[in-house]
Design a protein around this motif. Structure first.
Motif, PDB file in Angstrom:
ATOM      1  N   LEU A  31      44.007 -42.778 -56.494  1.00 21.19           N
ATOM      2  CA  LEU A  31      42.900 -41.585 -56.835  1.00 21.19           C
ATOM      3  C   LEU A  31      43.613 -40.175 -55.376  1.00 21.19           C
ATOM      4  CD1 LEU A  31      42.729 -39.561 -59.040  1.00 21.19           C
ATOM      5  CD2 LEU A  31      39.923 -39.789 -58.467  1.00 21.19           C
ATOM      6  N   ALA A  32      42.887 -41.083 -54.281  1.00 22.90           N
ATOM      7  CA  ALA A  32      42.977 -40.499 -52.979  1.00 22.90           C
ATOM      8  C   ALA A  32      44.043 -40.095 -53.064  1.00 22.90           C
ATOM      9  CB  ALA A  32      42.633 -40.844 -52.050  1.00 22.90           C
ATOM     10  N   ALA A  33      45.256 -40.752 -52.727  1.00 22.21           N
ATOM     11  CA  ALA A  33      46.948 -40.777 -52.010  1.00 22.21           C
ATOM     12  C   ALA A  33      47.809 -40.026 -53.667  1.00 22.21           C
ATOM     13  CB  ALA A  33      47.225 -42.262 -52.965  1.00 22.21           C
ATOM     14  N   LEU A  34      47.153 -39.219 -54.371  1.00 20.10           N
ATOM     15  CA  LEU A  34      47.601 -38.434 -55.629  1.00 20.10           C
ATOM     16  C   LEU A  34      47.091 -37.501 -55.275  1.00 20.10           C
ATOM     17  CD1 LEU A  34      46.673 -39.788 -59.071  1.00 20.10           C
ATOM     18  CD2 LEU A  34      48.978 -39.498 -58.186  1.00 20.10           C
ATOM     19  N   ILE A  35      46.544 -36.831 -54.283  1.00 16.76           N
ATOM     20  CA  ILE A  35      45.892 -35.742 -53.598  1.00 16.76           C
ATOM     21  C   ILE A  35      47.544 -35.009 -52.393  1.00 16.76           C
ATOM     22  CG2 ILE A  35      44.733 -34.398 -51.530  1.00 16.76           C
ATOM     23  CD1 ILE A  35      42.616 -35.685 -52.142  1.00 16.76           C
ATOM     24  N   VAL A  36      48.065 -36.333 -52.450  1.00 19.09           N
ATOM     25  CA  VAL A  36      49.647 -36.145 -51.169  1.00 19.09           C
ATOM     26  C   VAL A  36      50.276 -35.995 -52.781  1.00 19.09           C
ATOM     27  CG1 VAL A  36      50.614 -36.862 -49.959  1.00 19.09           C
ATOM     28  CG2 VAL A  36      48.592 -36.973 -49.593  1.00 19.09           C
ATOM     29  N   THR A  37      50.413 -36.688 -53.249  1.00 18.17           N
ATOM     30  CA  THR A  37      51.364 -35.958 -54.563  1.00 18.17           C
ATOM     31  C   THR A  37      50.941 -34.649 -55.117  1.00 18.17           C
ATOM     32  OG1 THR A  37      50.936 -38.383 -54.767  1.00 18.17           O
ATOM     33  CG2 THR A  37      52.872 -37.305 -56.851  1.00 18.17           C
ATOM     34  N   ALA A  38      50.181 -34.386 -54.971  1.00 18.49           N
ATOM     35  CA  ALA A  38      49.793 -33.544 -55.779  1.00 18.49           C
ATOM     36  C   ALA A  38      50.577 -32.166 -55.261  1.00 18.49           C
ATOM     37  CB  ALA A  38      48.221 -32.646 -56.233  1.00 18.49           C
ATOM     38  N   GLY A  63      43.036 -27.536 -56.514  1.00 19.79           N
ATOM     39  CA  GLY A  63      43.243 -26.838 -55.317  1.00 19.79           C
ATOM     40  C   GLY A  63      44.191 -27.253 -54.001  1.00 19.79           C
ATOM     41  N   THR A  64      44.316 -28.428 -54.242  1.00 22.65           N
ATOM     42  CA  THR A  64      45.720 -29.048 -53.488  1.00 22.65           C
ATOM     43  C   THR A  64      46.834 -28.340 -53.967  1.00 22.65           C
ATOM     44  OG1 THR A  64      44.159 -30.299 -52.493  1.00 22.65           O
ATOM     45  CG2 THR A  64      46.723 -30.881 -52.427  1.00 22.65           C
ATOM     46  N   ALA A  65      46.360 -28.287 -55.594  1.00 24.55           N
ATOM     47  CA  ALA A  65      48.142 -28.521 -56.268  1.00 24.55           C
ATOM     48  C   ALA A  65      48.112 -27.044 -56.031  1.00 24.55           C
ATOM     49  CB  ALA A  65      47.524 -28.611 -57.537  1.00 24.55           C
ATOM     50  N   LEU A  66      47.738 -25.622 -56.047  1.00 23.82           N
ATOM     51  CA  LEU A  66      47.518 -24.484 -56.578  1.00 23.82           C
ATOM     52  C   LEU A  66      47.620 -24.129 -55.161  1.00 23.82           C
ATOM     53  CD1 LEU A  66      44.893 -23.080 -58.456  1.00 23.82           C
ATOM     54  CD2 LEU A  66      47.040 -23.199 -59.062  1.00 23.82           C
ATOM     55  N   THR A  67      47.406 -24.407 -53.629  1.00 23.20           N
ATOM     56  CA  THR A  67      47.660 -24.192 -52.215  1.00 23.20           C
ATOM     57  C   THR A  67      49.029 -24.019 -52.392  1.00 23.20           C
ATOM     58  OG1 THR A  67      45.470 -24.094 -51.705  1.00 23.20           O
ATOM     59  CG2 THR A  67      47.267 -24.664 -50.412  1.00 23.20           C
ATOM     60  N   ALA A  68      49.656 -25.421 -52.692  1.00 23.40           N
ATOM     61  CA  ALA A  68      50.645 -25.954 -52.544  1.00 23.40           C
ATOM     62  C   ALA A  68      51.819 -24.738 -53.519  1.00 23.40           C
ATOM     63  CB  ALA A  68      51.269 -27.370 -52.613  1.00 23.40           C
ATOM     64  N   LEU A  69      51.358 -24.499 -54.302  1.00 22.31           N
ATOM     65  CA  LEU A  69      52.535 -23.535 -55.504  1.00 22.31           C
ATOM     66  C   LEU A  69      52.421 -22.604 -54.857  1.00 22.31           C
ATOM     67  CD1 LEU A  69      53.009 -23.356 -58.247  1.00 22.31           C
ATOM     68  CD2 LEU A  69      50.720 -21.841 -58.444  1.00 22.31           C
ATOM     69  N   THR A  70      51.448 -21.908 -54.339  1.00 23.22           N
ATOM     70  CA  THR A  70      52.090 -20.382 -52.999  1.00 23.22           C
ATOM     71  C   THR A  70      51.746 -20.537 -51.150  1.00 23.22           C
ATOM     72  OG1 THR A  70      48.723 -20.434 -52.529  1.00 23.22           O
ATOM     73  CG2 THR A  70      50.357 -19.379 -54.264  1.00 23.22           C
ATOM     74  N   SER A  71      52.526 -21.780 -50.933  1.00 20.00           N
ATOM     75  CA  SER A  71      52.244 -21.949 -49.736  1.00 20.00           C
ATOM     76  C   SER A  71      53.798 -22.155 -49.311  1.00 20.00           C
ATOM     77  CB  SER A  71      51.906 -23.197 -49.008  1.00 20.00           C
ATOM     78  OG  SER A  71      53.026 -24.547 -49.605  1.00 20.00           O
ATOM     79  N   VAL A  72      54.970 -21.898 -50.941  1.00 15.40           N
ATOM     80  CA  VAL A  72      56.470 -22.017 -50.396  1.00 15.40           C
ATOM     81  C   VAL A  72      56.401 -20.155 -49.530  1.00 15.40           C
ATOM     82  CG1 VAL A  72      57.138 -23.262 -52.020  1.00 15.40           C
ATOM     83  CG2 VAL A  72      56.517 -20.655 -53.106  1.00 15.40           C
ATOM     84  N   GLY A  73      55.394 -19.600 -49.707  1.00 16.25           N
ATOM     85  CA  GLY A  73      55.830 -17.981 -48.943  1.00 16.25           C
ATOM     86  C   GLY A  73      56.340 -19.161 -47.278  1.00 16.25           C
ATOM     87  N   ALA A  74      55.991 -20.202 -46.833  1.00 13.63           N
ATOM     88  CA  ALA A  74      57.543 -20.368 -46.045  1.00 13.63           C
ATOM     89  C   ALA A  74      58.794 -20.526 -46.265  1.00 13.63           C
ATOM     90  CB  ALA A  74      56.394 -22.128 -44.998  1.00 13.63           C
ATOM     91  N   GLN A  75      59.503 -20.646 -47.635  1.00 11.81           N
ATOM     92  CA  GLN A  75      60.434 -21.047 -48.223  1.00 11.81           C
ATOM     93  C   GLN A  75      61.408 -19.820 -48.769  1.00 11.81           C
ATOM     94  OE1 GLN A  75      62.198 -23.327 -47.143  1.00 11.81           O
ATOM     95  NE2 GLN A  75      60.669 -24.756 -46.388  1.00 11.81           N
ATOM     96  N   VAL A  76      60.244 -18.830 -48.111  1.00 10.29           N
ATOM     97  CA  VAL A  76      60.586 -17.843 -48.535  1.00 10.29           C
ATOM     98  C   VAL A  76      61.235 -16.296 -46.983  1.00 10.29           C
ATOM     99  CG1 VAL A  76      59.916 -14.663 -49.339  1.00 10.29           C
ATOM    100  CG2 VAL A  76      59.343 -17.199 -50.256  1.00 10.29           C
ATOM    101  N   VAL A  77      60.251 -17.471 -45.737  1.00 16.44           N
ATOM    102  CA  VAL A  77      60.395 -16.640 -44.360  1.00 16.44           C
ATOM    103  C   VAL A  77      62.315 -17.104 -43.876  1.00 16.44           C
ATOM    104  CG1 VAL A  77      59.340 -16.768 -42.034  1.00 16.44           C
ATOM    105  CG2 VAL A  77      58.126 -15.913 -44.284  1.00 16.44           C
ATOM    106  N   VAL A  78      61.846 -18.671 -44.116  1.00 17.42           N
ATOM    107  CA  VAL A  78      63.241 -19.718 -43.387  1.00 17.42           C
ATOM    108  C   VAL A  78      64.564 -18.405 -44.021  1.00 17.42           C
ATOM    109  CG1 VAL A  78      64.232 -21.423 -43.166  1.00 17.42           C
ATOM    110  CG2 VAL A  78      61.913 -21.203 -43.970  1.00 17.42           C
TER     111      VAL A  78
END
Length: 400
Positions: A34-41, A92-107
């Protein structure tokens, strides 16, 4: 440099947990699987954001989109920081990842602002920041967990992301979307259509997905290796491996300069071969720190070379659809990473480090095969491109 720092900070939040999986598992009472699923999420959420949010850069004013995503990421990092159990942390991890694609708007923002003759160097510079953030996140999380527990790194990153949103709003120029005639559903259809009309995108998406999967196999399994005998390292010591991987991130700038000089295919081919070679050293790393260090450096170097050379190829395809092409490629790229992390947790449980290394080497071999097939079909694909109609978005006259 601001854009480079912004991309690194945004993507870092998706990798804080990797050296802390054992510690998080103990505190929240969850097992290693389950801990490894944090990375997958994190990787799955990032992939979802890439397909749903990044294409908006071809439709909306790009500075506003980037700032909004950075602010939302700061909020979701607070959710992870305060998580009382594994379920909330996963959300929280999944939602953070969802919006952290702001990096891929900047590139692609940076690629659009750059002179075409220097696009490789500019993209390489911004991607160096992104890759350093990805790798040094492990070092930062390990160090901060020693000071104040695993939650500290999430609190700190939330504050920094809020500050970055303010800086981007202050210093980035306004840059509108390329085609405001597109509806949002039409925009998403157009993004998917890029796979149909751009054969090179299909090949490169496959190569990128397998490369990221191989990369994720190593970094997901390494924590489980290093906390056990013969190493027995602490979380902060494991995090220091990010400094080792950071050496490979410098490849992005070198690869970008080589791409500007017309050597992009050589860079990609060399990267795929080195990716496979790295796993020979990594396999020996079960009992040799020197072999493990060597394998990590070579694998990161190869992975970054593949990624940067691929981005330079793809950003030249359709300037008016750069965000959609980036979305299509990066979605495949991070889905590959999520697949690699998920497979790693299963393989580790059944076959240990040996099984993990066989998995990583197999994925790396796939990148070589796809690159060779791309080269063999390059002439036919180029001829086919001359006869391909422009994809249609929401209306018959709207270009994709």
């Amino acid at each position: 440099m601001l854009m480079s720092a912004a991309t690194g900070l945004a993507v870092a939040g998706n990798y804080f947990a990797q050296p802390l999986l054992d510690l998080i598992g103990r505190e929240l009472g969850v097992g290693s699987s389950l801990a490894a699923l944090i990375v997958t999420a994190a990787q799955g959420g990032y992939a979802l954001g890439l397909i749903l949010l990044v294409p908006l850069g071809d439709l909306m004013e790009r500075r506003r989109l980037a700032v909004s995503l950075y602010a939302a990421t700061a909020v979701f990092l607070l959710v992870s920081a305060a998580a009382p159990n594994g379920t909330v942390l996963l959300a929280g991890t999944a939602l953070t990842a969802l919006t952290s694609v702001g990096a891929q708007v900047v590139v692609p923002f940076a690629a659009t602002l750059a002179d075409p003759a220097e696009r490789g160097r500019v993209v390489g510079t911004v991607m160096t920041g992104l890759l350093l953030g990805l790798l040094l996140a492990r070092t930062a999380s390990g160090a901060l967990s020693e000071l104040g527990g695993w939650r500290t790194v999430y609190w700190v990153n939330a504050v920094l992301m809020a500050l970055m949103a303010v800086l981007l709003r202050t210093f980035l120029p306004r840059l509108g979307g390329a085609d405001r005639r597109l509806s949002y559903p039409g925009l998403l259809r157009s993004t998917v259509a890029m796979f149909r009309y751009e054969p090179l995108l299909r090949w490169r998406a496959g190569i990128g997905a397998l490369s990221m999967a191989s990369f994720s196999v190593l970094w997901t399994a390494m924590t489980f290796l290093l906390v056990r005998s013969p190493y027995g390292w602490s979380e902060s010591s494991i995090g220091l491996f990010g400094l080792v991987g950071a050496a490979g991130a410098l490849t992005a700038m070198v690869a970008g300069r080589l791409a500007d000089r017309g050597h992009v295919q050589i860079v990609t081919g060399a990267g795929t071969v080195l990716l496979l070679a790295a796993w020979l050293a990594i396999a020996a790393g079960a009992h040799s720190l020197f072999s493990l260090l060597t394998g990590v450096i070579v694998l990161d170097l190869a992975h970054q070379a593949i990624l940067n050379s691929t981005q330079n190829v793809l950003y030249a395809l359709r300037p008016e659809a750069r965000n959609r092409i980036n979305s299509a490629f990066m979605t495949s790229f991070f889905l590959g990473g999520a697949m690699g992390s998920a497979l790693t947790s299963l393989v580790w449980a059944h076959s240990g480090w040996t099984g993990v290394c066989v998995l990583g080497a197999s994925l790396s071999t796939g990148t070589i095969v796809l690159w060779l097939l791309e080269r063999l079909t390059a002439n036919g694909s180029a001829a086919h491109q001359d006869d391909v109609p422009t994809p249609v978005a929401s209306t018959a006259n709207s270009r994709s």
